[in-house]
Design a protein around this motif. Structure first.
Motif, mmCIF file in Angstrom:
data_model
loop_
_atom_site.group_PDB
_atom_site.id
_atom_site.type_symbol
_atom_site.label_atom_id
_atom_site.label_comp_id
_atom_site.label_asym_id
_atom_site.label_seq_id
_atom_site.Cartn_x
_atom_site.Cartn_y
_atom_site.Cartn_z
ATOM 1 N N UNK A 134 0.779 -1.163 -0.143
ATOM 2 C CA UNK A 134 -0.070 0.057 -0.096
ATOM 3 C C UNK A 134 0.849 1.345 -0.137
ATOM 4 N N UNK A 135 1.840 1.340 0.779
ATOM 5 C CA UNK A 135 2.712 2.496 0.825
ATOM 6 C C UNK A 135 3.431 2.867 -0.274
ATOM 7 N N UNK A 136 3.808 1.935 -1.186
ATOM 8 C CA UNK A 136 4.488 1.956 -2.231
ATOM 9 C C UNK A 136 3.542 2.533 -3.396
ATOM 10 N N UNK A 137 2.263 1.688 -3.510
ATOM 11 C CA UNK A 137 1.224 2.267 -4.380
ATOM 12 C C UNK A 137 0.838 3.682 -4.158
ATOM 13 N N UNK A 138 0.358 3.989 -3.169
ATOM 14 C CA UNK A 138 -0.275 5.053 -2.578
ATOM 15 C C UNK A 138 0.799 6.525 -2.949
ATOM 16 N N UNK A 139 2.277 6.265 -2.418
ATOM 17 C CA UNK A 139 3.209 7.358 -2.829
ATOM 18 C C UNK A 139 3.307 7.527 -4.373
ATOM 19 N N UNK A 140 3.426 6.417 -5.052
ATOM 20 C CA UNK A 140 3.524 6.368 -6.673
ATOM 21 C C UNK A 140 2.460 7.325 -7.261
ATOM 22 N N UNK A 141 1.140 6.860 -6.854
ATOM 23 C CA UNK A 141 0.196 7.613 -7.494
ATOM 24 C C UNK A 141 -0.042 8.987 -6.980
ATOM 25 N N UNK A 142 0.388 9.293 -5.683
ATOM 26 C CA UNK A 142 0.177 10.535 -5.127
ATOM 27 C C UNK A 142 1.366 11.517 -5.977
ATOM 28 N N UNK A 143 2.551 10.980 -6.223
ATOM 29 C CA UNK A 143 3.588 11.703 -6.917
ATOM 30 C C UNK A 143 3.062 12.022 -8.341
ATOM 31 N N UNK A 144 2.572 11.006 -9.022
ATOM 32 C CA UNK A 144 2.144 11.350 -10.351
ATOM 33 C C UNK A 144 1.248 12.148 -10.591
ATOM 34 N N UNK A 145 0.117 12.091 -9.631
ATOM 35 C CA UNK A 145 -1.029 13.118 -9.694
ATOM 36 C C UNK A 145 -0.441 14.535 -9.359
ATOM 37 N N UNK A 156 -3.805 15.718 -4.669
ATOM 38 C CA UNK A 156 -2.625 14.667 -4.158
ATOM 39 C C UNK A 156 -1.893 15.435 -2.696
ATOM 40 N N UNK A 157 -1.931 16.815 -2.852
ATOM 41 C CA UNK A 157 -1.388 17.247 -1.411
ATOM 42 C C UNK A 157 -1.989 17.022 -0.306
ATOM 43 N N UNK A 158 -3.484 16.471 -0.597
ATOM 44 C CA UNK A 158 -4.365 16.313 0.693
ATOM 45 C C UNK A 158 -4.134 14.892 1.062
ATOM 46 N N UNK A 159 -3.556 14.100 0.330
ATOM 47 C CA UNK A 159 -3.219 12.431 0.625
ATOM 48 C C UNK A 159 -1.956 12.422 1.440
ATOM 49 N N UNK A 160 -2.323 11.693 2.654
ATOM 50 C CA UNK A 160 -1.423 11.349 3.508
ATOM 51 C C UNK A 160 -0.826 10.113 3.418
#
Length: 172
Positions: A134-145, A156-160
């Motif tokens: 989950x951590x890898x997936x969420x971080x990758x999507x957040x950075x791409x967005x 993306x800024x609102x995602x922790x």
């Protein structure tokens, strides 16, 4: 007969010892004969589970973008010993896995349509199905967005990422 069965199987694609043993058992070859043939093929290097595992990890990671967890599962299903599988998976480090996740997200993001939160969920789900933590997936999507557009960056800024990964870990 047992040798021919093995060679026919190996002509199609590399196989693990367990896969060949299963094929021989299905054809009614005795365990004793099966063990003799497989031991001999092991000795001369015709079957090599460690080489199979390394090639499998490289091919499936580069070709399908699968993460270590999914690859470990596939190797287990093919009868590769846990220690041999771990050694092969050790060649795939966290940094490479994270880069691959980001590449997959970038590729999907080009054609993704919809609200940022829906796109976020779909992309994280896609990575989860490929075995990414989950951590890898969420971080990758957040950075791409964040890199995509102003609206997506605001979302993306609102995602922790860490909090979401912990929540996913508790549910999983």
């Amino acid at each position: 007969m047992a040798r021919e069965i093995c060679l026919r199987q190996l002509a199609v694609r590399p196989r693990t010892r367990a896969e060949l043993a299963g094929s021989l058992a299905k054809k009614g070859i005795s365990d004793e004969v099966s063990a003799q043939v497989l031991d001999r093929y092991d000795e001369v290097g015709i079957i090599d589970d460690a080489a199979f595992a390394r090639a499998w990890v490289s091919s499936r990671h580069n070709g399908r973008g699968l993460a270590r967890r999914a690859l470990a599962n596939e190797l287990r299903q093919r009868g590769v010993d846990g220690e041999v599988a771990s050694e092969a998976l050790g060649e795939l480090d966290e940094e490479t896995e994270a880069e691959t996740a980001r590449t997959l997200v970038d590729r999907k993001l080009r054609t993704a349509r919809g609200e940022p939160d829906a796109v976020f969920r779909r992309l994280v789900g896609m990575l989860a199905r490929k075995g990414y933590p989950p951590g890898v997936a969420i971080r990758a999507v957040k950075d791409a967005l964040a890199a995509q557009s102003a609206e997506a960056a605001e979302f993306a800024e609102q995602i922790d990422a860490d909090a979401l990964a912990e929540a996913e870990g508790e549910r999983g």
